[in-house]
Scaffold this motif. Structure first.
Motif, PDB file in Angstrom:
ATOM      1  N   MET A 164      -4.156   4.900   9.923  1.00 15.33           N
ATOM      2  CA  MET A 164      -3.255   4.042   9.153  1.00 15.33           C
ATOM      3  C   MET A 164      -2.077   4.857   8.618  1.00 15.33           C
ATOM      4  O   MET A 164      -2.258   5.953   8.091  1.00 15.33           O
ATOM      5  CB  MET A 164      -4.002   3.389   7.986  1.00 15.33           C
ATOM      6  N   ARG A 165      -0.873   4.318   8.756  1.00 13.19           N
ATOM      7  CA  ARG A 165       0.312   4.983   8.230  1.00 13.19           C
ATOM      8  C   ARG A 165       0.310   4.943   6.702  1.00 13.19           C
ATOM      9  O   ARG A 165      -0.239   4.029   6.090  1.00 13.19           O
ATOM     10  CB  ARG A 165       1.571   4.313   8.759  1.00 13.19           C
ATOM     11  N   SER A 166       0.945   5.948   6.099  1.00 13.54           N
ATOM     12  CA  SER A 166       1.015   5.969   4.643  1.00 13.54           C
ATOM     13  C   SER A 166       2.081   5.021   4.118  1.00 13.54           C
ATOM     14  O   SER A 166       2.036   4.619   2.951  1.00 13.54           O
ATOM     15  CB  SER A 166       1.301   7.389   4.147  1.00 13.54           C
ATOM     16  N   ASN A 167       3.058   4.664   4.953  1.00 11.16           N
ATOM     17  CA  ASN A 167       4.100   3.731   4.542  1.00 11.16           C
ATOM     18  C   ASN A 167       3.642   2.297   4.752  1.00 11.16           C
ATOM     19  O   ASN A 167       2.990   1.987   5.759  1.00 11.16           O
ATOM     20  CB  ASN A 167       5.385   3.979   5.324  1.00 11.16           C
ATOM     21  N   PRO A 168       3.958   1.389   3.851  1.00  8.89           N
ATOM     22  CA  PRO A 168       3.524  -0.002   3.991  1.00  8.89           C
ATOM     23  C   PRO A 168       4.326  -0.752   5.048  1.00  8.89           C
ATOM     24  O   PRO A 168       5.407  -0.330   5.455  1.00  8.89           O
ATOM     25  CB  PRO A 168       3.774  -0.580   2.600  1.00  8.89           C
ATOM     26  N   ALA A 169       3.774  -1.887   5.465  1.00 12.04           N
ATOM     27  CA  ALA A 169       4.471  -2.724   6.438  1.00 12.04           C
ATOM     28  C   ALA A 169       5.580  -3.526   5.776  1.00 12.04           C
ATOM     29  O   ALA A 169       6.581  -3.856   6.410  1.00 12.04           O
ATOM     30  CB  ALA A 169       3.477  -3.666   7.117  1.00 12.04           C
ATOM     31  N   VAL A 170       5.391  -3.836   4.487  1.00 18.87           N
ATOM     32  CA  VAL A 170       6.410  -4.547   3.713  1.00 18.87           C
ATOM     33  C   VAL A 170       6.582  -3.824   2.383  1.00 18.87           C
ATOM     34  O   VAL A 170       5.718  -3.064   1.956  1.00 18.87           O
ATOM     35  CB  VAL A 170       6.022  -6.021   3.468  1.00 18.87           C
ATOM     36  N   ALA A 171       7.710  -4.053   1.732  1.00 26.86           N
ATOM     37  CA  ALA A 171       8.007  -3.369   0.471  1.00 26.86           C
ATOM     38  C   ALA A 171       7.317  -4.070  -0.697  1.00 26.86           C
ATOM     39  O   ALA A 171       7.952  -4.559  -1.626  1.00 26.86           O
ATOM     40  CB  ALA A 171       9.511  -3.311   0.252  1.00 26.86           C
ATOM     41  N   GLU A 179      13.339  -4.356   3.502  1.00 29.71           N
ATOM     42  CA  GLU A 179      12.720  -3.400   4.413  1.00 29.71           C
ATOM     43  C   GLU A 179      11.718  -2.548   3.656  1.00 29.71           C
ATOM     44  O   GLU A 179      11.864  -2.296   2.456  1.00 29.71           O
ATOM     45  CB  GLU A 179      13.785  -2.515   5.056  1.00 29.71           C
ATOM     46  N   ALA A 180      10.692  -2.065   4.383  1.00 27.08           N
ATOM     47  CA  ALA A 180       9.624  -1.289   3.762  1.00 27.08           C
ATOM     48  C   ALA A 180      10.147  -0.016   3.106  1.00 27.08           C
ATOM     49  O   ALA A 180       9.601   0.446   2.100  1.00 27.08           O
ATOM     50  CB  ALA A 180       8.560  -0.946   4.806  1.00 27.08           C
ATOM     51  N   ARG A 181      11.211   0.554   3.654  1.00 28.46           N
ATOM     52  CA  ARG A 181      11.720   1.815   3.126  1.00 28.46           C
ATOM     53  C   ARG A 181      12.327   1.660   1.729  1.00 28.46           C
ATOM     54  O   ARG A 181      12.634   2.659   1.066  1.00 28.46           O
ATOM     55  CB  ARG A 181      12.761   2.390   4.070  1.00 28.46           C
ATOM     56  N   CYS A 240       5.204   8.307  -5.788  1.00 25.90           N
ATOM     57  CA  CYS A 240       5.253   6.976  -5.181  1.00 25.90           C
ATOM     58  C   CYS A 240       3.953   6.710  -4.437  1.00 25.90           C
ATOM     59  O   CYS A 240       3.159   7.617  -4.191  1.00 25.90           O
ATOM     60  CB  CYS A 240       6.448   6.850  -4.230  1.00 25.90           C
ATOM     61  N   SER A 241       3.738   5.453  -4.071  1.00 28.12           N
ATOM     62  CA  SER A 241       2.474   5.069  -3.431  1.00 28.12           C
ATOM     63  C   SER A 241       2.338   5.646  -2.029  1.00 28.12           C
ATOM     64  O   SER A 241       1.223   5.907  -1.573  1.00 28.12           O
ATOM     65  CB  SER A 241       2.363   3.539  -3.391  1.00 28.12           C
ATOM     66  N   SER A 242       3.442   5.873  -1.327  1.00 28.30           N
ATOM     67  CA  SER A 242       3.356   6.449   0.014  1.00 28.30           C
ATOM     68  C   SER A 242       2.783   7.856  -0.037  1.00 28.30           C
ATOM     69  O   SER A 242       1.940   8.232   0.793  1.00 28.30           O
ATOM     70  CB  SER A 242       4.734   6.458   0.687  1.00 28.30           C
ATOM     71  N   ASP A 243       3.231   8.649  -1.007  1.00 32.00           N
ATOM     72  CA  ASP A 243       2.695   9.996  -1.171  1.00 32.00           C
ATOM     73  C   ASP A 243       1.218   9.941  -1.548  1.00 32.00           C
ATOM     74  O   ASP A 243       0.406  10.769  -1.101  1.00 32.00           O
ATOM     75  CB  ASP A 243       3.471  10.755  -2.239  1.00 32.00           C
TER      76      ASP A 243
END
Length: 382
Positions: free
Chosen positions: A306-313, A325-327, A353-356
Motif C-alpha cells: 500500500m502506498r503511503s499517499n492517499p488516493a484522495v485528499a 488532488e491527493a497531493r 503529516c499523515s503520509s510520513d
C-alpha cells in the motif's frame, strides 16, 4: 459503519469561541469530580508510581507524571535558556495560558532511575514546578540509551542530599530581570542579585494561586474522564473545524489523551489522541455501556503493497476532503495541524503529516490509528 477518523485535539481549532472555551475545564461537571480524582479505584494509565516493566523502567514514550515527582539532575539552573530567552517569559506564558506546556514547548525528557523520574531539561522543569502545574506530559526515555542523564545526574550529586533528593535546585541569575522567590529554589545554592519587590512578588503569588486552582480542576477533569471510558453518549468532542460532536470515550492513553468515537452527520469515526480539554459533558446523562471495540479495530499496520499517499485528499482531522488532488493533503496538514497529531501507536514517534506516518508504519511494521486509513480507498467505501 465505523469510518476512518481524526486526531481531534483542539490545538488548532480556528474559531475564537472554541479557543476560549478550551481555556478552562467544563463548568457543568458534577461536584464529585474532585473527589473522583483522588480515588485510586480506577487504574488510569498515568497512575503514579508507574508500572515497571521487565527492563526495569516504565514504558517509554509520552505519559503524564506529577511534576513534584520529577527530580532535577543538576545542582543549579540559570535564569535564561541557551537562546538568551529569560525563564520568566515562559513562566508568564504558562500562567497566562498563552503557552501550553505540552504543545508549544518541547516535552521535558525524563528517565526512570533509582526509583524516580529524573529530568535532563532542568530549566523547563524548574518553570513547571514553580508554576505548580500539578501534572505534566513528559517524554520517558531509556537512561541507558542517553548519556546526558548520567552526566547531569553526577553533576547534581554533591548537593543532592540538601535539595530533598533532587526535588529542589539552585538558581543562578545572569540577566538583570528581577526574579520571584520560589518554593523550588534552594537559596543556599543560589546566586540571585535582584528579586521582585514586595508588591510585584505579592501579585506574582496571587497569579500562582489562581493558576494552581485552575490546574487542579483540569487534572480532576482528566481523571473523571478516565472513569467514564466505555459509557455511551455522555460527552461531546471538539473537532478542528470548531464543531462539537457527540462522542463516546473508548480508551484513556498514558499521555492524558483519549481515543473516542465521534458521531458526525450520521457517520461514526474513531478519533485518536483527543485532549481532555477538547471534551465536555453532553447528551442526556449516563446511558448503557458502548459496545467494546477491540484494539485491532482501532489501529492497523500499512501493508507493504500500500502506498503511503492517499488516493484522495481526505483529512482525518478535519473529516473532509481538502483538495481536488491527493497531493494537496500534506500541505494542508502541515499548515493547519501540529505534528503531535500524527502519532505512532507503537513507538509514539510524531510526524509532520499523515503520509510520513503511514510510511513509518509500512517500513517499521508499527501500528497507527485507523483514523489514518481514510482516503486510502475511495471515500464511498469507508
Amino acid at each position: 459503519k465505523i469510518g476512518r477518523a481524526p486526531h481531534c485535539s483542539l490545538l488548532a481549532a480556528p474559531h475564537r469561541s472554541a479557543m476560549e472555551s478550551r481555556q478552562q475545564p467544563p463548568h457543568g461537571v458534577a461536584a464529585g469530580v474532585e473527589e473522583a480524582a483522588s480515588q485510586e479505584s480506577v487504574m488510569v494509565p498515568w497512575r503514579f508510581p508507574p508500572e515497571i516493566g521487565p527492563e526495569g523502567c516504565p514504558p517509554l514514550g509520552r505519559r503524564l507524571v506529577p511534576v513534584d515527582e520529577v527530580r532535577f539532575t543538576q545542582r543549579h539552573v540559570h535564569d535564561s535558556f541557551s537562546t538568551g530567552r529569560s525563564i520568566m517569559e515562559l513562566v508568564e506564558g504558562v500562567l497566562s495560558g498563552a503557552v501550553q506546556h505540552h504543545r508549544d514547548v518541547p516535552l521535558v525528557r525524563v528517565a526512570w532511575h533509582d526509583g524516580a523520574f529524573w529530568s535532563i531539561d532542568n530549566r523547563r522543569t524548574f518553570v513547571y514546578k514553580h508554576c505548580r502545574l500539578g501534572r505534566i506530559c513528559v517524554e520517558v526515555c531509556d537512561w541507558r540509551q542517553c548519556h546526558e542523564f548520567e552526566m547531569k545526574w553526577k553533576n547534581g550529586l554533591p548537593t543532592r542530599a540538601s535539595m530533598e533528593g533532587g526535588k529542589r535546585v539552585g538558581l543562578r541569575q545572569r540577566q538583570e530581570r528581577p526574579l520571584p522567590r520560589s518554593h523550588v529554589m534552594e537559596e543556599a545554592h543560589s546566586a540571585v542579585q535582584t528579586y521582585l519587590d514586595e508588591d510585584a512578588q505579592a501579585e506574582h503569588d496571587r497569579l500562582l494561586e489562581e493558576f494552581a486552582v485552575a490546574r487542579s480542576r483540569a487534572i480532576a477533569w482528566e481523571d473523571s474522564l478516565a472513569e467514564r471510558v466505555g459509557v455511551r453518549g455522555e460527552f461531546e468532542a471538539l473537532l478542528p473545524t470548531g464543531e462539537w460532536m457527540p462522542a463516546t470515550l473508548l480508551r484513556a492513553n498514558p499521555d492524558g489523551t483519549f481515543d473516542v468515537r465521534v458521531n458526525r452527520r450520521g457517520e461514526s469515526f474513531v478519533a485518536p489522541l483527543v485532549a481532555a480539554a477538547d471534551l465536555r459533558p453532553g447528551g442526556s446523562g449516563p446511558l448503557e455501556a458502548a459496545p467494546a471495540m477491540a484494539e485491532e479495530e482501532r489501529v492497523f499496520v500499512v501493508p507493504p503493497g500500500m502506498r503511503s499517499n492517499p488516493a484522495v485528499a481526505w483529512c482525518a482531522l478535519c473529516l473532509e476532503v481538502v483538495g481536488a488532488e491527493a497531493r494537496a493533503l500534506p500541505a494542508h496538514e502541515k499548515e493547519k495541524h501540529t505534528p503531535d497529531r500524527f502519532g505512532c501507536a507503537t513507538c509514539h514517534a510524531r510526524f509532520s503529516c499523515s503520509s510520513d506516518l503511514r510510511r513509518h508504519s509500512r517500513t517499521q511494521g508499527h501500528l497507527i490509528s485507523i483514523a489514518f486509513y481514510g482516503g486510502m480507498e475511495s471515500r464511498t467505501k469507508l
